[in-house]
Structure formats: C-alpha cells, structure tokens
Design a protein around this motif. Structure first.
Motif, PDB file in Angstrom:
ATOM      1  N   GLY A   1       0.816  -1.216   0.000  1.00  0.00           N
ATOM      2  CA  GLY A   1       0.000   0.000   0.000  1.00  0.00           C
ATOM      3  C   GLY A   1       0.847   1.262   0.000  1.00  0.00           C
ATOM      4  N   ALA A   2       1.931   1.254   0.783  1.00  0.00           N
ATOM      5  CA  ALA A   2       2.817   2.424   0.820  1.00  0.00           C
ATOM      6  C   ALA A   2       3.473   2.645  -0.545  1.00  0.00           C
ATOM      7  CB  ALA A   2       3.877   2.239   1.899  1.00  0.00           C
ATOM      8  N   GLY A   3       3.882   1.554  -1.180  1.00  0.00           N
ATOM      9  CA  GLY A   3       4.483   1.668  -2.510  1.00  0.00           C
ATOM     10  C   GLY A   3       3.509   2.241  -3.527  1.00  0.00           C
ATOM     11  N   ARG A   4       2.262   1.768  -3.469  1.00  0.00           N
ATOM     12  CA  ARG A   4       1.233   2.296  -4.387  1.00  0.00           C
ATOM     13  C   ARG A   4       0.976   3.770  -4.125  1.00  0.00           C
ATOM     14  NH1 ARG A   4      -3.256  -2.547  -4.249  1.00  0.00           N
ATOM     15  NH2 ARG A   4      -2.093  -4.026  -5.526  1.00  0.00           N
ATOM     16  N   ALA A   5       0.926   4.150  -2.846  1.00  0.00           N
ATOM     17  CA  ALA A   5       0.688   5.555  -2.520  1.00  0.00           C
ATOM     18  C   ALA A   5       1.824   6.436  -3.040  1.00  0.00           C
ATOM     19  CB  ALA A   5       0.538   5.714  -1.007  1.00  0.00           C
ATOM     20  N   LEU A   6       3.065   5.982  -2.878  1.00  0.00           N
ATOM     21  CA  LEU A   6       4.200   6.763  -3.382  1.00  0.00           C
ATOM     22  C   LEU A   6       4.151   6.896  -4.896  1.00  0.00           C
ATOM     23  CD1 LEU A   6       7.098   5.436  -1.128  1.00  0.00           C
ATOM     24  CD2 LEU A   6       6.041   7.702  -1.078  1.00  0.00           C
ATOM     25  N   ILE A   7       3.770   5.823  -5.576  1.00  0.00           N
ATOM     26  CA  ILE A   7       3.653   5.885  -7.038  1.00  0.00           C
ATOM     27  C   ILE A   7       2.580   6.885  -7.436  1.00  0.00           C
ATOM     28  CG2 ILE A   7       2.924   4.566  -9.069  1.00  0.00           C
ATOM     29  CD1 ILE A   7       4.376   2.133  -7.787  1.00  0.00           C
ATOM     30  N   ARG A   8       1.425   6.843  -6.774  1.00  0.00           N
ATOM     31  CA  ARG A   8       0.332   7.764  -7.106  1.00  0.00           C
ATOM     32  C   ARG A   8       0.705   9.213  -6.842  1.00  0.00           C
ATOM     33  NH1 ARG A   8      -4.410   4.074  -4.519  1.00  0.00           N
ATOM     34  NH2 ARG A   8      -4.559   2.607  -6.247  1.00  0.00           N
TER      35      ARG A   8
END
Length: 99
Positions: A34-41
C-alpha cells in the motif's frame, strides 16, 4: 514487497489456519504494498523524490520563518502606533499645543 508475496502469504494463511507469524507477515506485506502504491500515485517513487522532499521542507521552513517575521513586524508597528496615539492623547489632555 509485491503483490505475489502477499498472495502467497494469504494462501498460506488460508491453508495453515493463519498463525500469528503468518498474519503479521501478511499485514507487513500489505502495508509495504500500500505504501508503494501511494508513493507511485503521488509521484514520489523515483530516485529524485528524497531530494524533492528535502527541498520542499526547506521551502516550507523558509515560508514559516518569513510569515513569523512578517507577523512580528506587523505587531511591532501596531504597538508603535498605539504608543504614538497614547502620547498624542497625553499631549492633548495636558494642554500641550503646537503653535
């Protein structure tokens, strides 16, 4: 730190009855994913993100310093004006007149 690891842990938890270590691993992997997805977004997943954030923090600190300085200056001017008005009021009350 990818969806495959999380899927594997979920399958293991489903088949094993999900012991505490498996559940903790699942939560950790889900959090990382989830943290990785948030950083990508947010556009912060590249190598320059650390420098960008440091620069933004520096700009924010400078803005706060400038704002604090402006408020102090404005309050200083207000105090000076009030004191000047008090002096004018005292001069008028005591009958001091400029001629």
């Amino acid at each position: 730190m990818n969806a495959a690891v999380l899927a594997q842990l979920m399958a293991q938890g489903n088949s094993d009855g999900a012991d505490l270590a498996t559940l903790r691993a699942m939560v950790e992997e889900a959090g990382d994913l989830g943290a990785g997805r948030a950083l990508i977004r947010l556009g912060l997943a590249d190598d320059a993100a650390h420098g960008d954030l440091a620069e933004l923090r520096e700009l924010l600190r400078a803005w706060r310093d400038a704002k604090r300085s402006a408020v102090r200056s404005a309050l200083g001017w207000v105090v000076r004006m009030v004191l000047a008005l008090v002096l004018v009021g005292i001069a008028v009350k005591t009958g001091f007149a400029l001629k």
